[in-house]
Design an enzyme around this catalytic site. Structure first.
Site, PDB file in Angstrom:
ATOM      1  N   HIS A   1       0.803  -1.229   0.000  1.00 11.28           N
ATOM      2  CA  HIS A   1       0.000   0.000   0.000  1.00 11.28           C
ATOM      3  C   HIS A   1       0.838   1.282   0.000  1.00 11.28           C
ATOM      4  CE1 HIS A   1       1.013  -0.045   4.247  1.00 11.28           C
ATOM      5  NE2 HIS A   1       0.560   1.197   4.324  1.00 11.28           N
TER       6      HIS A   1
ATOM      7  N   HIS B   1       1.522   6.950   0.123  1.00 16.19           N
ATOM      8  CA  HIS B   1       0.808   6.041   1.023  1.00 16.19           C
ATOM      9  C   HIS B   1      -0.659   5.960   0.589  1.00 16.19           C
ATOM     10  CE1 HIS B   1      -1.046   4.585   4.730  1.00 16.19           C
ATOM     11  NE2 HIS B   1       0.178   4.233   5.130  1.00 16.19           N
TER      12      HIS B   1
END
Length: 175
Positions: A82, A97
């Site tokens: 992620h 992020h």
């Protein structure tokens, strides 16, 4: 000394001058995502919203791909896929992020396309993600783009656009 000699001397001194280095240098980061631009203060996570991790910007993605905003090297790809940290050729350390608390998905809906140590160019695919599945799982996909070495810069200037397409100008780092 007459006027002609003065002009001749001025012309010679101008021609021999060495190039002057610019006082300020800048690095332009392109958008890694397509979507709606938000201030970091709008990210529902204090570590990002309060700038504890560095200055930057956030994007609410409309397309499930993260592209490289710089030419550089992949520093880290989190095991869950992620997030990625890049080091630009010019010294910028960039954290991308995808989503808030998406680490809890343990990699589900994320497909990293690079690994640590890979050299990347602006526009290279870093991560594919299933935006709809992430939302269905109850996660906010807002994506902070953080300059983790903010202290190395005089300023981090954000785009004034309210939306961006991947590879539009997003941030300017001023040295």
């Amino acid at each position: 000394m007459n006027t002609t000699e003065n002009e001749k001397n001025m012309d010679q001194s101008e021609g021999s001058a060495s190039p002057v280095e610019p006082i300020l240098k800048k690095e332009v980061l392109l958008s890694p995502l397509t979507g709606e631009v938000k201030s970091l203060t709008e990210v529902p996570d204090p570590a990002f919203a309060e700038g504890a991790m560095g200055k930057g910007i956030a994007i609410v993605p409309t397309v499930g791909q993260v592209l490289s905003p710089v030419n550089g090297t992949v520093g880290t790809v989190l095991k869950s896929g992620h997030a990625v940290i890049l080091m630009s050729e010019n010294g910028g350390e960039i954290l991308i992020h995808v989503g808030i608390n998406t680490v809890q998905l343990k990699g589900q809906h994320f497909t990293p396309r690079v690994k640590a140590g890979d050299h990347v160019k602006q526009g290279d695919l870093l991560i594919d993600f299933d935006l709809e599945k992430i939302k269905e799982a109850g996660y906010n996909p807002i994506t902070p783009i953080i300059i983790s070495n903010t202290a190395d810069y005089l300023d981090v200037i954000e785009t004034t656009n309210s939306s961006v397409t991947a590879q539009d100008k997003l941030l300017t780092l001023v040295v």
